[in-house]
Scaffold this active site. Structure first.
Site, PDB file in Angstrom:
ATOM      1  N   ARG A 242     140.905  50.128   7.152  1.00 28.27           N
ATOM      2  CA  ARG A 242     140.230  49.068   6.861  1.00 28.27           C
ATOM      3  C   ARG A 242     140.924  47.974   7.487  1.00 28.27           C
ATOM      4  NH1 ARG A 242     136.659  52.192   5.721  1.00 28.27           N
ATOM      5  NH2 ARG A 242     135.541  52.658   4.024  1.00 28.27           N
ATOM      6  N   GLU A 271     134.311  42.483   9.303  1.00 35.51           N
ATOM      7  CA  GLU A 271     133.348  43.197  10.392  1.00 35.51           C
ATOM      8  C   GLU A 271     132.002  42.887   9.592  1.00 35.51           C
ATOM      9  OE1 GLU A 271     135.434  46.848  10.026  1.00 35.51           O
ATOM     10  OE2 GLU A 271     133.660  47.993   8.939  1.00 35.51           O
ATOM     11  N   HIS A 289     133.840  50.451  14.112  1.00 32.69           N
ATOM     12  CA  HIS A 289     133.811  51.307  12.872  1.00 32.69           C
ATOM     13  C   HIS A 289     133.074  52.598  13.118  1.00 32.69           C
ATOM     14  CE1 HIS A 289     134.511  51.076   8.278  1.00 32.69           C
ATOM     15  NE2 HIS A 289     134.631  52.158   8.632  1.00 32.69           N
TER      16      HIS A 289
HETATM   17  C1  DGY Z   1     135.037  55.943   5.513  1.00 28.92           C
HETATM   18  O1  DGY Z   1     134.491  56.951   5.355  1.00 28.92           O
HETATM   19  O2  DGY Z   1     135.702  55.341   4.495  1.00 28.92           O
HETATM   20  C2  DGY Z   1     134.765  55.470   6.787  1.00 28.92           C
HETATM   21  O3  DGY Z   1     135.445  54.427   7.161  1.00 28.92           O
HETATM   22  C3  DGY Z   1     133.252  55.136   7.035  1.00 28.92           C
HETATM   23  O4  DGY Z   1     132.888  53.970   6.488  1.00 28.92           O
END
Ligand code: DGY
Length: 330
Positions: A242, A271, A289
């Site tokens: 993240r 984002e 992402h």
């Molecule tokens: C997750 O599964 O956490 C990925 O980042 C997709 O959002």
């Protein structure tokens, strides 16, 4: 006369197979135009709904829960769940699930791809070629960093970290070191040929540092100026987890000053907005992402989220419940 079906809101456009499966059990309200709703729009659409199939961009917090008293289940289509306020969910008696396992291997593939693209300057090379700047082969053109036999540091050694470690150790003969809240058991460490080190040693030793830890308040900007200063000037940093895990302004400064060599980022703190300081740099690979974005994996994630809603409706139990844990992992 049969009882009315409970209502389920699907916050983003999903695959027809998922709508069909959910439609057999629930009254659906979906989002075929894939509009990103504001918090007020989300609250409006959640009125009277029993469940929601949410994605990582849907913030479900105390204010949403207070305004949506009928909501009982949140099925999050992501392994990460920093968009959910777990304390508020517990207070409101709302159960929540995530989608572990189904995305592990494809996300690990992408982690290696992003590392390779970053260390070997693949997207920079493509931009150079497409811009018509390639006029001759040169021995010192676009020199990158070695990946094979180098040292990979992994911060956050859950399922995805382990899958990356196996690829790196067995496929690229890398030395794998990792740091986690606690070390893995010896058998798991052996299977991914990884060695536990302190965070300071991880930062100092890694030729390539990969971030795959969950985003929690404790992990906010866990890699900032002080951490970047401990890394090798030749090192690359890859963030798959993240955006908020990295202080992006400090990272942009470290990339600009040559404190580290390059970065590969699939996630960003604000984002889909990306800092102009990062966009201006050539030594950073930026992707939107997409680490889990294969059709099979995204479908698997959506179906698992759907099956969680169905299991809770039929048996009162989620398949992959989110358990508030002191050491969550991805
Ligand atoms: C997750 O599964 O956490 C990925 O980042 C997709 O959002």
């Amino acid at each position: 006369m049969s009882a009315p079906r409970p209502g389920v809101l699907i916050t983003r456009r999903l695959f027809p197979e998922v709508l069909q499966r959910l439609g057999e059990h629930f009254q659906l309200r979906d989002n075929p135009d894939d509009v990103v709703w504001s918090p007020a729009e989300l609250i409006e659409r959640l009125q009277g709904q029993w469940g929601v199939l949410a994605t990582q961009g849907d913030r479900i917090d105390a204010s949403v829960l207070a305004a949506c008293p009928d909501l009982r289940v949140v099925a999050n289509m992501a392994v990460g769940y920093n968009n959910l306020d777990l304390d508020a969910l517990a207070r409101h008696g709302v159960q929540a699930s995530n989608t572990p396992d189904v995305l592990t291997e494809s996300t690990a593939d992408f982690g290696l791809a992003l590392l390779l693209a970053t260390a070997r300057r693949i997207t920079e090379g493509e931009r150079y070629l497409r811009a018509g700047r390639w006029h001759k082969w040169a021995a010192d053109m676009l020199l990158g960093a070695e990946v094979h036999h180098s040292t990979l540091g992994i911060l956050g050694m859950g399922r995805i970290g382990q899958a990356i470690a196996r690829r790196a150790a067995h496929g690229f003969s890398m030395q794998v070191i990792y740091h986690n809240r606690s070390p893995l058991d010896a058998a798991t460490e052996r299977a991914c040929a990884a060695r536990y080190v302190s965070k300071a040693e991880l930062l100092r030793q890694a030729d390539h540092l990969l971030l795959v830890l969950p985003y929690t308040p404790a992990n906010h900007h866990i890699v900032g100026a002080a951490e970047l200063a401990q890394m090798k000037p030749s090192a690359t940093l890859v963030n798959l987890a993240r955006g908020g895990i990295v202080d992006e302004l400090a990272l942009a400064q470290a990339l600009q000053s040559g404190q580290i060599a390059a970065a590969g980022l699939d996630v960003f703190e604000g984002e889909p907005q990306v800092r102009p300081e990062l966009l201006a740099l050539s030594n950073v690979v930026l992707t939107p992402h997409i680490a889990s974005a294969t059709r099979g994996t995204r479908l698997g994630m959506a179906l698992l989220a759907a099956d969680n809603l169905i299991a809770h409706h039929q048996r009162g139990q989620l398949l992959t419940p989110i358990k508030a844990s002191p050491s969550p992992s991805l």
